[in-house]
Motif scaffolding. Structure first.
Motif, mmCIF file in Angstrom:
data_model
loop_
_atom_site.group_PDB
_atom_site.id
_atom_site.type_symbol
_atom_site.label_atom_id
_atom_site.label_comp_id
_atom_site.label_asym_id
_atom_site.label_seq_id
_atom_site.Cartn_x
_atom_site.Cartn_y
_atom_site.Cartn_z
ATOM 1 N N ARG A 121 0.799 -1.076 -0.037
ATOM 2 C CA ARG A 121 0.037 -0.048 0.099
ATOM 3 C C ARG A 121 0.881 1.233 0.087
ATOM 4 N NH1 ARG A 121 -5.483 1.154 1.323
ATOM 5 N NH2 ARG A 121 -5.751 -0.883 1.901
ATOM 6 N N TRP A 122 1.719 1.527 0.945
ATOM 7 C CA TRP A 122 2.517 2.673 1.039
ATOM 8 C C TRP A 122 3.703 2.805 0.147
ATOM 9 C CZ3 TRP A 122 -0.723 6.015 2.565
ATOM 10 C CH2 TRP A 122 -1.892 5.625 3.152
ATOM 11 N N LEU A 123 4.161 1.745 -0.451
ATOM 12 C CA LEU A 123 5.237 1.556 -1.147
ATOM 13 C C LEU A 123 4.710 2.497 -2.637
ATOM 14 C CD1 LEU A 123 7.988 0.902 -2.385
ATOM 15 C CD2 LEU A 123 7.030 -1.591 -3.139
ATOM 16 N N LEU A 124 3.346 1.939 -2.935
ATOM 17 C CA LEU A 124 2.787 2.559 -4.388
ATOM 18 C C LEU A 124 2.552 3.902 -3.981
ATOM 19 C CD1 LEU A 124 2.567 -0.248 -5.300
ATOM 20 C CD2 LEU A 124 0.517 0.387 -6.484
ATOM 21 N N TYR A 125 2.117 4.272 -2.901
ATOM 22 C CA TYR A 125 2.084 5.763 -2.310
ATOM 23 C C TYR A 125 3.597 6.674 -2.692
ATOM 24 C CZ TYR A 125 1.282 10.178 -0.055
ATOM 25 O OH TYR A 125 1.450 11.420 0.425
ATOM 26 N N ILE B 274 -0.660 13.717 -4.191
ATOM 27 C CA ILE B 274 -1.826 12.608 -3.923
ATOM 28 C C ILE B 274 -1.730 12.681 -2.399
ATOM 29 C CG2 ILE B 274 -2.496 10.300 -3.978
ATOM 30 C CD1 ILE B 274 -0.810 10.157 -6.616
ATOM 31 N N SER B 275 -2.984 12.853 -1.739
ATOM 32 C CA SER B 275 -2.881 12.868 -0.150
ATOM 33 C C SER B 275 -3.130 11.148 0.420
ATOM 34 C CB SER B 275 -4.164 13.482 0.130
ATOM 35 O OG SER B 275 -5.425 12.757 -0.230
ATOM 36 N N ARG B 276 -2.395 11.114 1.381
ATOM 37 C CA ARG B 276 -2.519 9.924 1.851
ATOM 38 C C ARG B 276 -3.919 9.246 1.915
ATOM 39 N NH1 ARG B 276 2.143 7.775 4.251
ATOM 40 N NH2 ARG B 276 1.016 6.623 5.572
ATOM 41 N N GLU B 277 -4.788 10.049 2.243
ATOM 42 C CA GLU B 277 -6.235 9.525 2.169
ATOM 43 C C GLU B 277 -6.615 9.005 0.813
ATOM 44 O OE1 GLU B 277 -5.065 12.628 3.400
ATOM 45 O OE2 GLU B 277 -5.264 11.936 5.516
ATOM 46 N N HIS C 42 -4.893 8.412 -1.778
ATOM 47 C CA HIS C 42 -4.141 7.038 -1.736
ATOM 48 C C HIS C 42 -4.773 5.905 -1.343
ATOM 49 C CE1 HIS C 42 -0.893 4.211 -3.013
ATOM 50 N NE2 HIS C 42 -1.038 3.976 -1.982
ATOM 51 N N ASP C 43 -4.989 5.709 -0.285
ATOM 52 C CA ASP C 43 -5.594 4.808 0.717
ATOM 53 C C ASP C 43 -6.835 4.460 0.112
ATOM 54 O OD1 ASP C 43 -5.448 3.202 3.102
ATOM 55 O OD2 ASP C 43 -6.630 4.328 4.148
ATOM 56 N N ALA C 44 -7.799 5.459 -0.235
ATOM 57 C CA ALA C 44 -9.004 4.897 -0.807
ATOM 58 C C ALA C 44 -8.938 4.251 -2.283
ATOM 59 C CB ALA C 44 -9.875 6.161 -0.851
ATOM 60 N N TRP C 45 -8.049 4.841 -2.973
ATOM 61 C CA TRP C 45 -7.722 4.269 -4.372
ATOM 62 C C TRP C 45 -7.167 2.825 -4.097
ATOM 63 C CZ3 TRP C 45 -2.758 2.655 -6.000
ATOM 64 C CH2 TRP C 45 -2.711 2.296 -7.571
ATOM 65 N N TYR C 46 -6.154 2.520 -3.341
ATOM 66 C CA TYR C 46 -5.545 1.286 -3.013
ATOM 67 C C TYR C 46 -6.718 0.049 -2.495
ATOM 68 C CZ TYR C 46 -1.709 -2.127 -2.558
ATOM 69 O OH TYR C 46 -0.846 -3.124 -2.900
ATOM 70 N N THR C 47 -7.365 0.707 -1.577
ATOM 71 C CA THR C 47 -8.631 -0.107 -0.975
ATOM 72 C C THR C 47 -9.134 -0.715 -2.290
ATOM 73 O OG1 THR C 47 -8.572 0.901 1.160
ATOM 74 C CG2 THR C 47 -10.494 -0.343 0.573
ATOM 75 N N GLN C 48 -9.678 0.175 -3.234
ATOM 76 C CA GLN C 48 -10.649 -0.471 -4.390
ATOM 77 C C GLN C 48 -9.575 -1.206 -5.101
ATOM 78 O OE1 GLN C 48 -13.349 0.391 -3.356
ATOM 79 N NE2 GLN C 48 -14.036 0.690 -5.641
ATOM 80 N N PRO D 275 11.339 -4.859 -5.792
ATOM 81 C CA PRO D 275 10.333 -3.936 -6.364
ATOM 82 C C PRO D 275 10.735 -2.747 -7.064
ATOM 83 C CG PRO D 275 9.741 -4.454 -4.238
ATOM 84 C CD PRO D 275 11.443 -4.983 -4.559
ATOM 85 N N VAL D 276 10.265 -2.630 -8.540
ATOM 86 C CA VAL D 276 11.038 -1.468 -9.278
ATOM 87 C C VAL D 276 9.672 -0.691 -10.088
ATOM 88 C CG1 VAL D 276 13.075 -2.715 -9.471
ATOM 89 C CG2 VAL D 276 11.237 -2.968 -11.289
ATOM 90 N N GLY D 277 8.465 -1.111 -9.955
ATOM 91 C CA GLY D 277 7.416 -0.387 -10.382
ATOM 92 C C GLY D 277 5.995 -1.318 -10.184
ATOM 93 N N ALA D 278 5.101 -0.903 -10.964
ATOM 94 C CA ALA D 278 3.857 -1.175 -11.050
ATOM 95 C C ALA D 278 3.089 -1.525 -12.078
ATOM 96 C CB ALA D 278 2.928 -0.465 -9.906
ATOM 97 N N ALA D 279 2.142 -2.416 -12.153
ATOM 98 C CA ALA D 279 1.452 -2.741 -13.792
ATOM 99 C C ALA D 279 -0.315 -2.818 -13.094
ATOM 100 C CB ALA D 279 1.925 -3.547 -14.383
#
Length: 182
Positions: A12-16, A34-37, A39-45, A63-67
């Motif tokens: 969660r917080w690595l992606l943030y 991006i606020s933590r809040e 990001h938190d909502a986006w990541y939960t979804q 870890p080097v990125g995201a898809a």
């Protein structure tokens, strides 16, 4: 070796951090902090996996990125995808090509898609070229689609179809395996 690891709570917080970094944010549509809040909502979804899937891109276990695959329309067998490399040392080393291959294999294999779409900001010419190298076709150009730094920026709309991937997958897989990327 490049692998895709399902996003989990521990990411969660690595992606943030990545989404907030100067390495990633310039390539995103919305470059505002991006606020933590938020990001938190986006990541939960994202973790609910309703019409979307997220992976951490790992290079030799690091870890080097995201898809992401999102907007999965089961009835019409299409979805949208995007990725980013957060570690600048990975660029130019074939990591993006390996990620593209792995996501295409997932999209047309596991998900059974007919069409996979993506959008790329026009200044990101390397990614547009990579998609086209893999067989994505340009379906359109959204002119003056984003206003950034006092200038209008176009967006390329690209798509890959299942039959085009079926023709290319073996060749790309062999190339990437020979380089030890997958």
């Amino acid at each position: 070796m490049i692998e895709l690891i399902d996003c989990e709570e521990s990411h969660r917080w690595l992606l943030y951090e990545w989404r907030s970094s100067d390495e990633v944010r310039p390539y995103m549509y919305d470059r505002a902090e991006i606020s933590r809040e938020t990001h938190d909502a986006w990541y939960t979804q994202l973790l609910r996996r309703e019409g979307r899937r997220g992976w951490i891109i790992a290079m030799d276990g690091k870890p080097v990125g995201a898809a992401f695959v999102s907007q999965h329309d089961h009835e019409n067998r299409r979805a949208t995808w995007a990725f980013y490399l957060a570690d600048p040392s990975t660029r130019g080393r074939g990591v993006g090509s390996a990620v593209e291959y792995l996501v295409l294999e997932h999209a047309f294999g596991e998900l059974g898609l007919h069409k996979l779409c993506c959008e790329v900001l026009s200044f990101n010419t390397a990614v547009v070229a990579m998609h086209k190298k893999f067989g994505f076709v340009e379906e359109g150009l959204l002119r003056d689609h984003w206003y950034r730094d006092g200038e209008w920026v176009d967006t390329h709309v690209l798509a890959m179809f299942e039959d085009a991937w079926a023709e290319r997958r073996k060749r790309f897989g062999e190339q990437l395996r020979s380089r030890g990327l997958i």
